[in-house]
Design an enzyme around this catalytic site. Structure first.
Site, PDB file in Angstrom:
ATOM      1  N   GLY A   1       0.802  -1.287  -0.104  1.00  0.00           N
ATOM      2  CA  GLY A   1       0.042  -0.107   0.179  1.00  0.00           C
ATOM      3  C   GLY A   1       0.782   1.253   0.112  1.00  0.00           C
ATOM      4  O   GLY A   1       2.144   1.297  -0.357  1.00  0.00           O
TER       5      GLY A   1
ATOM      6  N   ASN B   1      -5.722  -1.160   0.364  1.00  0.00           N
ATOM      7  CA  ASN B   1      -6.930  -0.027   0.457  1.00  0.00           C
ATOM      8  C   ASN B   1      -5.821   0.873  -0.375  1.00  0.00           C
ATOM      9  O   ASN B   1      -7.097   1.962  -0.669  1.00  0.00           O
ATOM     10  CB  ASN B   1      -6.719   0.177   2.316  1.00  0.00           C
ATOM     11  CG  ASN B   1      -7.931  -1.088   2.801  1.00  0.00           C
ATOM     12  OD1 ASN B   1      -8.561  -2.023   1.198  1.00  0.00           O
ATOM     13  ND2 ASN B   1      -8.567  -1.097   4.415  1.00  0.00           N
TER      14      ASN B   1
ATOM     15  N   LEU C   1      -7.895   2.077  -3.168  1.00  0.00           N
ATOM     16  CA  LEU C   1      -9.480   2.350  -3.183  1.00  0.00           C
ATOM     17  C   LEU C   1      -9.457   3.920  -2.583  1.00  0.00           C
ATOM     18  O   LEU C   1     -10.310   3.906  -2.271  1.00  0.00           O
ATOM     19  CB  LEU C   1     -10.300   1.251  -2.836  1.00  0.00           C
ATOM     20  CG  LEU C   1      -9.494  -0.347  -2.511  1.00  0.00           C
ATOM     21  CD1 LEU C   1     -10.663  -1.127  -1.908  1.00  0.00           C
ATOM     22  CD2 LEU C   1     -10.333  -0.631  -3.838  1.00  0.00           C
ATOM     23  N   ALA C   2      -8.706   4.407  -2.333  1.00  0.00           N
ATOM     24  CA  ALA C   2      -8.379   5.680  -1.055  1.00  0.00           C
ATOM     25  C   ALA C   2      -9.197   6.656  -2.599  1.00  0.00           C
ATOM     26  O   ALA C   2      -8.952   7.018  -3.358  1.00  0.00           O
ATOM     27  CB  ALA C   2      -7.212   6.070  -0.737  1.00  0.00           C
TER      28      ALA C   2
ATOM     29  N   GLY D   1     -11.708  10.196  -1.404  1.00  0.00           N
ATOM     30  CA  GLY D   1     -11.727  11.676  -1.119  1.00  0.00           C
ATOM     31  C   GLY D   1     -10.397  12.468  -1.177  1.00  0.00           C
ATOM     32  O   GLY D   1     -10.454  13.157  -1.837  1.00  0.00           O
ATOM     33  N   GLY D   2      -9.115  11.442  -0.390  1.00  0.00           N
ATOM     34  CA  GLY D   2      -8.343  12.626  -1.157  1.00  0.00           C
ATOM     35  C   GLY D   2      -7.046  12.571   0.134  1.00  0.00           C
ATOM     36  O   GLY D   2      -6.802  11.698   1.250  1.00  0.00           O
TER      37      GLY D   2
ATOM     38  N   GLU E   1     -14.698  17.387   3.021  1.00  0.00           N
ATOM     39  CA  GLU E   1     -15.233  16.092   3.738  1.00  0.00           C
ATOM     40  C   GLU E   1     -15.875  16.329   5.325  1.00  0.00           C
ATOM     41  O   GLU E   1     -15.203  17.516   5.977  1.00  0.00           O
ATOM     42  CB  GLU E   1     -13.976  14.856   3.743  1.00  0.00           C
ATOM     43  CG  GLU E   1     -13.670  14.461   2.191  1.00  0.00           C
ATOM     44  CD  GLU E   1     -12.930  13.133   2.404  1.00  0.00           C
ATOM     45  OE1 GLU E   1     -12.549  12.779   3.177  1.00  0.00           O
ATOM     46  OE2 GLU E   1     -12.492  13.107   0.599  1.00  0.00           O
TER      47      GLU E   1
ATOM     48  N   ASP F   1      -3.767  -9.265   9.469  1.00  0.00           N
ATOM     49  CA  ASP F   1      -2.522  -9.928   9.193  1.00  0.00           C
ATOM     50  C   ASP F   1      -1.052  -9.722  10.389  1.00  0.00           C
ATOM     51  O   ASP F   1      -0.743  -9.810  11.096  1.00  0.00           O
ATOM     52  CB  ASP F   1      -1.719 -10.945   7.784  1.00  0.00           C
ATOM     53  CG  ASP F   1      -2.446 -11.403   7.814  1.00  0.00           C
ATOM     54  OD1 ASP F   1      -3.396 -12.467   7.515  1.00  0.00           O
ATOM     55  OD2 ASP F   1      -2.897 -11.000   6.122  1.00  0.00           O
TER      56      ASP F   1
ATOM     57  N   HIS G   1     -17.770   3.399   8.189  1.00  0.00           N
ATOM     58  CA  HIS G   1     -17.755   4.857   7.259  1.00  0.00           C
ATOM     59  C   HIS G   1     -19.640   4.482   7.062  1.00  0.00           C
ATOM     60  O   HIS G   1     -19.509   3.845   6.972  1.00  0.00           O
ATOM     61  CB  HIS G   1     -16.627   4.176   6.097  1.00  0.00           C
ATOM     62  CG  HIS G   1     -17.017   5.519   5.196  1.00  0.00           C
ATOM     63  ND1 HIS G   1     -18.305   5.687   4.274  1.00  0.00           N
ATOM     64  CD2 HIS G   1     -15.717   6.511   4.871  1.00  0.00           C
ATOM     65  CE1 HIS G   1     -17.599   6.394   3.895  1.00  0.00           C
ATOM     66  NE2 HIS G   1     -16.689   7.156   3.813  1.00  0.00           N
TER      67      HIS G   1
ATOM     68  N   ARG H   1     -17.201  10.302  11.594  1.00  0.00           N
ATOM     69  CA  ARG H   1     -18.007   8.969  10.840  1.00  0.00           C
ATOM     70  C   ARG H   1     -19.246   8.483  12.265  1.00  0.00           C
ATOM     71  O   ARG H   1     -19.958   8.001  11.617  1.00  0.00           O
ATOM     72  CB  ARG H   1     -16.802   8.598  10.457  1.00  0.00           C
ATOM     73  CG  ARG H   1     -16.688   9.297   9.189  1.00  0.00           C
ATOM     74  CD  ARG H   1     -15.474   8.319   8.600  1.00  0.00           C
ATOM     75  NE  ARG H   1     -15.029   9.097   7.297  1.00  0.00           N
ATOM     76  CZ  ARG H   1     -13.791   8.048   6.764  1.00  0.00           C
ATOM     77  NH1 ARG H   1     -13.094   7.976   7.406  1.00  0.00           N
ATOM     78  NH2 ARG H   1     -13.641   9.139   5.480  1.00  0.00           N
TER      79      ARG H   1
ATOM     80  N   HIS I   1     -14.511   0.151   8.078  1.00  0.00           N
ATOM     81  CA  HIS I   1     -13.791   0.992   7.510  1.00  0.00           C
ATOM     82  C   HIS I   1     -12.276   0.986   7.094  1.00  0.00           C
ATOM     83  O   HIS I   1     -10.945   1.054   6.696  1.00  0.00           O
ATOM     84  CB  HIS I   1     -13.904   2.269   7.391  1.00  0.00           C
ATOM     85  CG  HIS I   1     -13.609   3.475   5.496  1.00  0.00           C
ATOM     86  ND1 HIS I   1     -13.592   2.632   5.140  1.00  0.00           N
ATOM     87  CD2 HIS I   1     -13.543   4.765   5.873  1.00  0.00           C
ATOM     88  CE1 HIS I   1     -12.852   4.109   4.517  1.00  0.00           C
ATOM     89  NE2 HIS I   1     -12.545   4.427   5.141  1.00  0.00           N
TER      90      HIS I   1
ATOM     91  N   ARG J   1     -10.424   8.544  13.554  1.00  0.00           N
ATOM     92  CA  ARG J   1      -9.702   9.017  12.486  1.00  0.00           C
ATOM     93  C   ARG J   1     -10.500  10.272  11.812  1.00  0.00           C
ATOM     94  O   ARG J   1     -11.577   9.915  11.326  1.00  0.00           O
ATOM     95  CB  ARG J   1      -9.252   8.078  11.537  1.00  0.00           C
ATOM     96  CG  ARG J   1      -8.156   9.001  10.304  1.00  0.00           C
ATOM     97  CD  ARG J   1      -7.557   8.271   9.072  1.00  0.00           C
ATOM     98  NE  ARG J   1      -9.454   7.420   8.699  1.00  0.00           N
ATOM     99  CZ  ARG J   1      -9.998   7.377   7.294  1.00  0.00           C
ATOM    100  NH1 ARG J   1      -8.358   7.926   6.425  1.00  0.00           N
ATOM    101  NH2 ARG J   1     -10.772   6.922   6.934  1.00  0.00           N
TER     102      ARG J   1
ATOM    103  N   SER K   1      -5.025   9.407   6.162  1.00  0.00           N
ATOM    104  CA  SER K   1      -4.565   8.199   6.256  1.00  0.00           C
ATOM    105  C   SER K   1      -3.467   8.152   5.513  1.00  0.00           C
ATOM    106  O   SER K   1      -2.367   7.566   5.994  1.00  0.00           O
ATOM    107  CB  SER K   1      -5.759   7.162   7.187  1.00  0.00           C
ATOM    108  OG  SER K   1      -6.702   7.375   5.978  1.00  0.00           O
TER     109      SER K   1
END
Ligand SMILES: Cc1cc2nc3c(=O)[nH]c(=O)nc-3n(C[C@H](O)[C@H](O)[C@H](O)COP(=O)(O)OP(=O)(O)OC[C@H]3O[C@@H](n4cnc5c(N)ncnc54)[C@H](O)[C@@H]3O)c2cc1C
Length: 486
Positions: A13, A41, A44-45, A47-48, A113, A209, A230, A274, A329, A364, A369
């Protein structure tokens, strides 16, 4: 003789890839990852990345928003590092050639956001931010030994006069052969634990893991009760995340009676933190209502959210009635590390979502992140480069016969069902105790030579940690919400 430090990075990642990119010039770097390079992940982000770079924004304002979202539980020092240094790290990424979306006048286009008091999210390709950033970082790989489809199953630990130290990893390669790789430093960047839950937004390779590897090796975990849900996963046979940025662009939550139920629930209404939005949606669902996102008011929807727009089209879903459900999430807890990513075990680092710097506190703030991955991967790399080398033995590769595993584990479906109901959005002590009793039936200390079974063992081990931490904290805080038993 190659005198460079040997470094193993586990996970491809943004945290792992950026760490490897930083180190490649100076170290002998091996990057092991469970699937293909982009299975993470990070890819897949949508938003930014949050960074206080907009006119009128400030480090203090970003700090205050993050602190508030995190229930005032953040480690102030690490949060300051994240926000202050994060501005520079985003600028560095841009200087290296990363292209974020811009306005017609060439200035960066900042998104808004949940729980941010001002627009400060830089994004790329509309809602393809994570994919674009990860591809960009991986395009800089020149001198890294990349091994894909490598499932790391164990950290190798030995006792020294200075305490326990990590000196390599055991992994299953593509052919399911057990391999051993020795290194001076091991960096785990294995992400979070989405797969634990029935509804989750995560990549299927993100399976808890790293926490289990670290725990078995003797590393400390903390804040295990803080799982972030989320509010808006698309409820469909092909679920995808509907980014908070969609609500930032004007979409509203509405129930099947047509009530905009977030009104009067919080000053930011649909853009409340959230945990609050997820709980309110859960309450609506418990009352037997369905919940939708009405995105009819979002301007330039197709241009700003091309990925989401495409998925809605494929599923024949109207933009004013997008069915959603909250989903696991992000994970705020993890392997205890300091501000350089060092764990309590010598030569073991953790970075990204698997690590707990406590910068996120109990919850968060959105888009902090990817920022964490950028900032702390650089810090880990800098720390490794500052270390005096005490060379470990040369790399050995051992191929061992695969043993048939006799380990008794529950199925993924059983774990997901029970975890969703016991360590989910709203926890109850009686359910936590029941779940804990059930989990205690399974042995998670033996390490199976089957990847599938090993993943399940890891989920059980980590579920137990979440349960224990949740039972210990009897009052609600941030993403940990617990109702008193009656
Ligand atoms: C759908 C979605 C949208 C998001 N949107 C945003 C956003 O807009 N902004 C933001 O800041 N954050 C966002 N997040 C959160 C953010 O993407 C993650 O927190 C961050 O990318 C984590 O990066 P990472 O490198 O730590 O872990 P990941 O990107 O998850 O990478 C973990 C890597 O470890 C590998 N791995 C796992 N276990 C093993 C093993 N045993 N052996 C070998 N390899 C292993 C995985 O295959 C993967 O390559 C989003 C998350 C999701 C799921």
């Amino acid at each position: 003789m190659d005198n460079r430090a040997k470094v193993i990075v586990v996970g491809s990642g943004l945290a792992g890839s950026r760490t490897a990119q930083f180190l490649q010039e100076y170290c002998d770097v091996t990057l092991l990852t469970k699937g293909e390079l982009m299975d993470a992940n990070s890819a897949l982000a949508q938003g930014g990345i949050a960074a206080a770079l907009n006119t009128g924004d400030s480090v203090n304002s970003h700090f205050a928003d993050s602190m508030l979202a995190g229930g005032n539980e953040s480690d102030k020092n690490n949060l300051k590092i994240l926000i202050r240094e994060g501005r520079k790290d985003v600028k560095t990424l841009i200087q290296e050639g990363m292209e974020f979306d811009r306005n017609a006048d060439g200035s960066l286009n900042f998104g808004l956001e949940g729980a941010h008091s001002t627009p400060r999210i830089v994004h790329a390709g509309g809602d393809f931010t994570g994919k674009k950033v990860l591809e960009f970082v991986q395009s800089k790989f020149q001198n890294i030994r990349v091994i894909t489809n490598a499932f790391v199953s164990e950290l190798l630990v030995r006792n020294t006069k200075n305490g326990s130290e990590v000196y390599g990893v055991r992994f299953l390669d593509k052919q399911n052969r057990e391999m051993i790789q020795i290194a001076d430093f091991v960096v785990i960047a294995t992400g979070g634990l989405g797969k634990m839950y029935k509804f989750n937004t995560n990549s299927s390779t993100v399976c808890a893991d790293g926490f289990a590897l670290a725990k078995r090796a003797g590393a400390k975990l903390r804040d295990m009760e803080f799982v972030q849900f989320h509010p808006t996963l698309l409820k469909s046979t092909t679920p995808i995340l509907i980014s908070e940025a969609v609500r930032g662009a004007g979409a509203k939550l509405v129930n099947s009676d047509g009530d905009y139920f977030m009104k009067n629930k919080h000053k930011y209404e649909d853009l409340a933190p959230r945990d609050i939005v997820s709980r309110e949606i859960t309450r609506e669902i418990t009352l037997g209502k369905d919940v939708f996102l009405d995105a009819s008011a979002c301007a330039n929807f197709e241009k700003r959210f091309p990925f989401i727009a495409q998925k809605l089209k494929e599923n024949d879903i109207r933009r004013d009635r997008i069915p959603i459900i909250p989903a696991a999430h992000f994970f705020m807890g993890g392997v205890t590390v300091d501000s350089t990513g060092r764990s309590n075990l010598r030569n073991l680092y953790a970075v990204g979502e698997v690590a707990s710097t406590r910068a996120h506190g109990a919850n968060r703030l959105a888009s902090n992140s990817l920022l964490e991955c950028l900032v702390f991967s650089r810090r880990v790399a800098q720390d490794i480069l500052s270390r005096k080398l005490n060379h470990n033995p040369e790399q050995i590769e051992a191929i061992r016969a695969t043993e048939t595993s006799q380990i008794h584990v529950p199925s993924l479906m059983q774990i997901q069902e029970k975890a969703s109901c016991s360590i989910g959005i709203i926890k109850k002590q009686a359910k936590l105790r029941d779940f804990m009793n059930w989990l205690s039936k399974f042995d998670t200390q033996k390490i199976s030579t089957s990847k599938e079974i090993n993943e399940l063992e890891n989920l059980v081990l980590v579920a137990r940690e979440i349960c224990a931490a949740s039972l210990k904290r009897s009052t609600s805080l941030g993403a940990h919400y617990i109702e008193v038993d009656v």
